[in-house]
Design a protein around this motif. Structure first.
Motif, PDB file in Angstrom:
ATOM      1  N   LEU B 238      12.449 -34.189  -5.902  1.00 35.72           N
ATOM      2  CA  LEU B 238      12.170 -35.600  -6.192  1.00 35.72           C
ATOM      3  C   LEU B 238      11.198 -36.187  -5.167  1.00 35.72           C
ATOM      4  O   LEU B 238      10.364 -37.024  -5.497  1.00 35.72           O
ATOM      5  N   THR B 239      11.306 -35.722  -3.923  1.00 35.38           N
ATOM      6  CA  THR B 239      10.386 -36.192  -2.885  1.00 35.38           C
ATOM      7  C   THR B 239       8.966 -35.731  -3.204  1.00 35.38           C
ATOM      8  O   THR B 239       8.005 -36.495  -3.087  1.00 35.38           O
ATOM      9  N   LEU B 240       8.858 -34.492  -3.642  1.00 31.76           N
ATOM     10  CA  LEU B 240       7.552 -33.948  -4.049  1.00 31.76           C
ATOM     11  C   LEU B 240       6.954 -34.806  -5.166  1.00 31.76           C
ATOM     12  O   LEU B 240       5.793 -35.229  -5.103  1.00 31.76           O
ATOM     13  N   LEU B 241       7.792 -35.097  -6.173  1.00 31.99           N
ATOM     14  CA  LEU B 241       7.354 -35.912  -7.305  1.00 31.99           C
ATOM     15  C   LEU B 241       6.949 -37.313  -6.824  1.00 31.99           C
ATOM     16  O   LEU B 241       5.918 -37.857  -7.239  1.00 31.99           O
ATOM     17  N   GLY B 242       7.768 -37.877  -5.927  1.00 33.68           N
ATOM     18  CA  GLY B 242       7.494 -39.215  -5.390  1.00 33.68           C
ATOM     19  C   GLY B 242       6.142 -39.279  -4.704  1.00 33.68           C
ATOM     20  O   GLY B 242       5.401 -40.245  -4.861  1.00 33.68           O
ATOM     21  N   GLY B 243       5.803 -38.246  -3.957  1.00 37.43           N
ATOM     22  CA  GLY B 243       4.517 -38.196  -3.274  1.00 37.43           C
ATOM     23  C   GLY B 243       3.365 -38.213  -4.260  1.00 37.43           C
ATOM     24  O   GLY B 243       2.387 -38.966  -4.088  1.00 37.43           O
ATOM     25  N   LEU B 244       3.496 -37.403  -5.322  1.00 33.14           N
ATOM     26  CA  LEU B 244       2.417 -37.320  -6.313  1.00 33.14           C
ATOM     27  C   LEU B 244       2.259 -38.658  -7.040  1.00 33.14           C
ATOM     28  O   LEU B 244       1.138 -39.128  -7.276  1.00 33.14           O
ATOM     29  N   ILE B 245       3.408 -39.278  -7.372  1.00 31.19           N
ATOM     30  CA  ILE B 245       3.347 -40.574  -8.076  1.00 31.19           C
ATOM     31  C   ILE B 245       2.677 -41.625  -7.187  1.00 31.19           C
ATOM     32  O   ILE B 245       1.804 -42.378  -7.627  1.00 31.19           O
ATOM     33  N   LEU B 246       3.071 -41.651  -5.930  1.00 26.59           N
ATOM     34  CA  LEU B 246       2.499 -42.642  -5.002  1.00 26.59           C
ATOM     35  C   LEU B 246       0.993 -42.433  -4.829  1.00 26.59           C
ATOM     36  O   LEU B 246       0.218 -43.392  -4.787  1.00 26.59           O
TER      37      LEU B 246
END
Lengths: 250, 290
Positions: B238-246
């Motif tokens: 989820l952190t990986l995904l959060g980084g990409l979204i940001l």
């Protein structure tokens, strides 16, 4: 006489910068169960934490196999051969049974011995420790201490919250640990169960040792235990065994 | 607009890595490390100062990463030595103080955004593929690949190795871990040093895009914390995904003239929305009497 595996001399232990344990001296022989008794708040767990290095020592020395360990960090005490079964079934809940054993395994530690003592753990070796029953978790914590190939094992209130049948089974295992030559130091709320398997007992009151002597002196003597736990009129000299050192604080 | 979003992905991969570093530090040594990006920036500026003096870029990168690892390890050792028994908020406050001190020292040594912008090497600036009018720079696959690699490697390390199991045990019960023979202080310092080195590499990766001044790069901690919050300071994927979204949100905001100047607010908005969303079912008395 066998040299003690664990020897405490004049030990004082602090908790939150308040001295809880005062001038405790005791020995634990290899292959024997040394019992520590006392009422709630007497300082039994603080004493254990002090020996393991989790609570700071104010005074005294702790020797493991003749070598001083009081200045060592907790993990170095474990490497030196000190196993500690803490109160309240302290498994690593997200790790599996086998992983719990692997993280504390030392070079000489054998998982096979643990599985022989507790076959139910072998059946659940791939299960997360948090999903085990209370009794199984306590078995796992005992097993975890065993795979570190200890010379001394400190066991703090392992019966807490367990069914009597499970407690008897675990007490039998504690006897087996002593049979392997390990010095066991046992704190137990069920005093008579502990005194049944113990060889030597020490009673703590307000952080001081008020009785040291053979377990048979206290076995079944509820009144005397009560007096030792909570204080009261001094015992007659005739009832006190010559080998036992007993003092009343008040 | 699509170009901006794609370009944002390269920052997104780097943000994901920063978020992963925050999550790892929190999970393994129970510290919210506000000084992390300041340490990474310090290492990055050591590197760029060396390249400015003609040192080979790879050697400078190695020295910069080692500097960040050493600095982070020293901070970790100090926290282990003097603040081990303190609450998480106290340890976080110590890292805030370190962040402020490091940023002040960094700006003094390497200059602020008006005086000290350095030219970081940008080996991945060339386009890797162009589809119609959409250009995908090399930095996008590199950043995302690096983020994926670190996520998978950390996941494998934690679950498949004896060291990883010990780190998990340490994060779950630090006291018990010590009494079963896990050398908690050494492992904690190792985690701090590793996180310092990775952060430095990430800072070097994003510096050409964000501008090479110390204050901006040190301030990446707000983005890192926002990303870590997406993963609830626990979940690596989820952190990986959060980084990409940001990263994409940032790219999108940079393509719109009307909101471009507020681009720096994006991480704080994400933090605000997540705090509101996560606390929406909390009852005041229950949540705050703990």
């Amino acid at each position: 006489m066998t040299a003690p595996a664990l020897a405490l001399a004049g030990v004082g232990v602090d908790r939150a910068e308040v001295q809880i344990i005062h001038d405790v001296s005791l020995d634990a022989a290899p292959g024997a169960v040394t019992v520590i008794l006392g009422a709630n708040g007497a300082g039994k767990t603080t004493l254990m934490d002090g020996i393991a290095g989790l609570a700071p020592l104010r005074s005294g020395t702790i020797r493991l196999d003749g070598k001083p360990i009081e200045k060592l960090a907790p993990y170095k005490r474990a490497w030196a051969g000190l196993g500690y079964v803490e109160q309240a079934r302290t498994t690593f809940r997200t790790l599996t049974v086998e992983q719990n054993l692997l993280v504390s395994q030392s070079g000489d530690g054998d998982l096979g011995t643990v599985y022989r003592l507790f076959p139910e753990l072998e059946k659940r070796r791939g299960l997360q420790a948090g999903h085990l029953s209370g009794g199984e978790q306590q078995m796992l914590v005992l097993g975890r201490a065993l795979v570190s190939a200890p010379k001394v094992v400190l066991i703090d209130e392992m019966s807490l919250g367990l069914a009597p049948l499970v407690v008897r089974r675990l007490m039998g295992t504690v006897g087996e640990l002593a049979g392997m030559g390990i010095a066991v130091v046992l704190i137990e709320q069920f005093a008579n169960l502990a005194l049944d398997i113990g060889t030597h007992a020490h009673v703590l009151r307000k952080g001081r040792v008020v009785f040291s002597g053979p377990c048979e002196e206290l076995r079944g003597d509820e009144q005397r235990l009560h007096r030792l736990y909570f204080g009261g009129p001094p015992l007659s000299a005739a009832k006190t065994d010559a080998g036992a050192a007993e003092s009343e604080l008040e | 607009m699509v170009n901006s979003v794609i370009a944002g992905l390269s920052s997104g991969g780097a943000y994901a890595l920063l978020g992963l570093c925050v999550v790892l530090t929190y999970r393994l040594v129970a510290v919210v490390n506000f000084a992390m990006t300041a340490v990474g920036a310090m290492g990055a500026f050591v590197m760029v100062s060396l390249t400015d003096r003609g040192v080979n870029v790879w050697l400078a990168l190695l020295i910069g990463a080692a500097t960040a690892a050493l600095l982070s390890g020293v901070f970790g050792a100090a926290l282990v030595r003097w603040f081990a028994g303190h609450r998480e908020r106290t340890k976080a406050a110590v890292t805030v103080a370190l962040y402020v001190a490091l940023t002040a020292i960094g700006v003094r040594l390497f200059g602020g955004n008006s005086t000290g912008a350095h030219r970081f090497p940008n080996p991945f600036g060339d386009p890797v593929v162009t589809v119609g009018s959409v250009v995908v720079p090399q930095s996008v696959p590199v950043a995302i690949g690096f983020a994926l690699l670190i996520t998978v490697a950390v996941g494998l390390l934690l679950t498949r190795t004896r060291l990883g199991l010990k780190l998990q045990a340490l994060s779950e019960r630090p006291g018990t871990a010590e009494v079963v023979g896990i050398p908690a202080p050494r492992l904690a310092v190792g985690v701090w040093a590793g996180v310092g080195a990775i952060t430095m590499l990430v800072v070097v990766l994003v510096a050409p895009r964000l501008g090479g001044d110390f204050g901006t790069l040190s301030g990446l901690i707000s983005t890192a914390l926002a990303v870590a919050m997406v993963g609830a300071f626990r979940s690596l994927p989820l952190t990986l995904l959060g980084g990409l979204i940001l990263g994409c949100l940032e790219g999108l905001s940079s393509s719109m003239d009307s909101i471009q100047k507020y681009q720096g607010v994006v991480p704080f908005l994400v933090i605000l929305v997540l705090l509101w969303w996560r606390s929406r079912r909390e009852v005041w008395d229950t949540a705050h009497s703990r």
